[in-house]
Design an enzyme around this catalytic site. Sequence first.
Site, PDB file in Angstrom:
ATOM      1  CG  ASP A 483      -2.256   0.651   0.991  1.00 55.84           C
ATOM      2  OD1 ASP A 483      -2.334   1.510   0.094  1.00 55.84           O
ATOM      3  OD2 ASP A 483      -3.219   0.333   1.708  1.00 55.84           O
ATOM      4  CG  ASP A 561      -9.535   2.491  -0.343  1.00 58.79           C
ATOM      5  OD1 ASP A 561      -9.053   1.371  -0.580  1.00 58.79           O
ATOM      6  OD2 ASP A 561      -8.913   3.383   0.260  1.00 58.79           O
TER       7      ASP A 561
HETATM    8  C1  GLA Z   1      -5.743   1.915   2.160  1.00 62.24           C
HETATM    9  C2  GLA Z   1      -6.185   0.764   1.293  1.00 62.24           C
HETATM   10  C3  GLA Z   1      -7.240  -0.022   2.014  1.00 62.24           C
HETATM   11  C4  GLA Z   1      -6.700  -0.520   3.331  1.00 62.24           C
HETATM   12  C5  GLA Z   1      -6.216   0.658   4.158  1.00 62.24           C
HETATM   13  C6  GLA Z   1      -5.487   0.197   5.408  1.00 62.24           C
HETATM   14  O1  GLA Z   1      -6.750   2.848   2.300  1.00 62.24           O
HETATM   15  O2  GLA Z   1      -6.621   1.223   0.058  1.00 62.24           O
HETATM   16  O3  GLA Z   1      -7.665  -1.122   1.217  1.00 62.24           O
HETATM   17  O4  GLA Z   1      -5.663  -1.418   3.099  1.00 62.24           O
HETATM   18  O5  GLA Z   1      -5.314   1.466   3.428  1.00 62.24           O
HETATM   19  O6  GLA Z   1      -5.030   1.242   6.177  1.00 62.24           O
END
Ligand code: GLA
Length: 747
Positions: A483, A561
């Site tokens: 990420d 997301d």
């Molecule tokens: C980001 C990712 C999510 C999740 C969060 C965790 O927003 O896109 O899918 O993994 O971080 O903090």
Amino acid sequence: MLKALAAVACCSFVSLGLFVPSPVSAQTAVRPQPDRQQWYLNAGKMTYVVGVNEQGILQSLYWGPKLSDRGLVPVAKSLPERASQYAPAATTPQEYPAFGAGIFPETALKVNSPNGDRTLILKYESAKVTGSQLEIVLKDTQEPLRVHLYYQTFPEGVLARWSRIENTGKGSFGIENAASATWNLPAGTGYTHRWLTGMWGGEFQLNEEPLKTGKSVQESRTGHTSHEANPWFSIGKEEQTTEEAGPVWFGELGWSGNWQIVTEYTSLRQPRVTGGYNPFDFHWTLAGGASLETPKFYAGYTDGGDGEASRILSQLQLREILPKRGEAREPKPRPIIYNSWEATEMNFTGETQIALAERAAKVGVERFVIDDGWFGKRDDDHAGLGDWTITPKKFPQGLKPVIDRVHALGMDFGIWVEPEMVNPDSDLYRQHPEWAMQFPNREHSEERHQLMLNLARPDVKEWMFNWLDKLVSENDIAFLKWDYNRIWSEPGWNMAPGSSPTHPNPDAEKAIYLEAVRNLYDVIDQLRAKHPKLEIESCSSGGGRVDLGILERTDEVWPSDNTDALDRQDIQFGYTQAYTSQTMVAWVTDVPSMDHRMVPLQYRFVVAMQGALGIGANLTKFSDADLALSAKLTEFYKTVRTTVQQGRLYRLASPLTGDPSQMEYVAEDGSQAVLLALQHSQRLRLPYPTVRLRGIDPDAMYRLRPLDPEKYTGEEVVSGSVLMDAGVNLKLEGDYDSTALVLERLP
Ligand code: GLA
């Protein structure tokens, strides 16, 4: 008729006749014509031609449908001076225009010489063909600077272009702008331009407008690929190009840092697309004897419409870009993931994860992934990033008991990491505050309570590789979700070569933009070399880091997301313009959604089945009926997964234009096709429109296997031509109805 028009449109680079009969060698990927100073590059159904004109300048001569192996375009010739306001250098479609005599359109290269000269005139020096690759070397008429232009043809119908700028002298040049390539389209009118923009929670939004005189700039200044725009372009012709037919010139960049694509339509009606490193805040010091290489800029042409352009890019990614293991032509299809983020966020223990894993296994999940919150003092997003040790509070015996249980349940195990970030509230930051990206005399700005690590620093790179290697070596981890949850600010680097804390050199420090991305690539490459089975997902608060550079070394992408089933269709529709479904991970999550929308479970599944199906719902709260439906739909998906992920995608009906929305996927060998059909809302008691399939064999017979037998009541065996010409009728009724239909070709 459409094709005839397309061919005419494509050939107007040159005002003379196109097909000049002349004996030439058998068609190969690169066909040099030395006596004409021309090179013909064949890629799939496309030909691209460059040539040297009477002034020694390399020109774009042709980009369009494949020429016959006897086809020769007229030799290169610079355009005459149209008026005193236009030097021929500005109007002649140069292959790699450098800022020099008379250039006012966008330039691919701008360099300052050690002697103060800020112009370049690049003339042809030599060419070399190696297999399916061509290298053309240009040399400045005054300065010791060469530009190597590379052309790699791919049989899928794509050409990759990039450049290497070489300082053959002793003094240092300062590079202000270095693009990978300029793509010249045939001069003419009636072009349309498509591009992808977005935001957090709304990535990959498709834009389309007539190409207007002036420049349209798509770019990232965020330090990574960005949510705001994606490095892809597509240009068609008004009244000719549709999803199904017509000319399309398209391309995308392979770079995960600041990039720029300038789509320009000059006043003389010449479309040009220039792309590569973003000149914003850019500087590269090119020392004597050194070279700077630019990212690959891939582009293709088809007369099969926007759909075919996407299918070509999908094939390119599957066969040439994505990491492969073993001898297979394509990477293996994606396993069905369960990810606990939406269910638990950071509020979990090993026990609660196991409870989710048990449910996930019953539903048919193949990979169980623990997301953010397993390390350091990470109970919320204020602390812990940088401290990559397992939290004993949540996992008193470490990860092993959880991983063992996941394995016993028949799944493999994955885990979330965010290696390029640090929270100020972390042991790492307390120990190494200087590792954060910074200007020492200025406050850092935090986003999500975190700072960027300066990965351009060799010590940060080494630390990063070491802890990732340790994590993967000490635990049986099959998969990392990698990420990246903030964008850059304060991009200082006073330890950069050529700068120092006592004598900071802003130009030298700008190397951070390239070095951080190169080091990211190196860390991933080293990790994968040491752990060849390890798979990686690229995530950046959703789809902020999706490009062909990261896809060369990661297996899949988290596109957004936003998992709302309606929003997600727009995002996925845009995503598939540029990227293969295989990489498009899509989870089924709980309702109400991020948009407070209630959507039935099957509809959420059918939307997620458009890519690599995953589940992110809190399965411990599912009723028995929902668990049973999830298991049924997951099992169904497994029967069509390879077709969906690696087949040829036909976007039959767009979610952007309203109801209904439909995707069809045809297996590469034609043995199977899958229709995913959705209805958002019932109106006026109208029946669901007849669906005409595409891309199947008209002469073959197909056995139809409906996901919901009550929604398809037609005949079981139907011919390809009837399926495509008469179509199928589905009984989708009410709001948020959905179904799927599988076609199996009979021998
Ligand atoms: C980001 C990712 C999510 C999740 C969060 C965790 O927003 O896109 O899918 O993994 O971080 O903090």
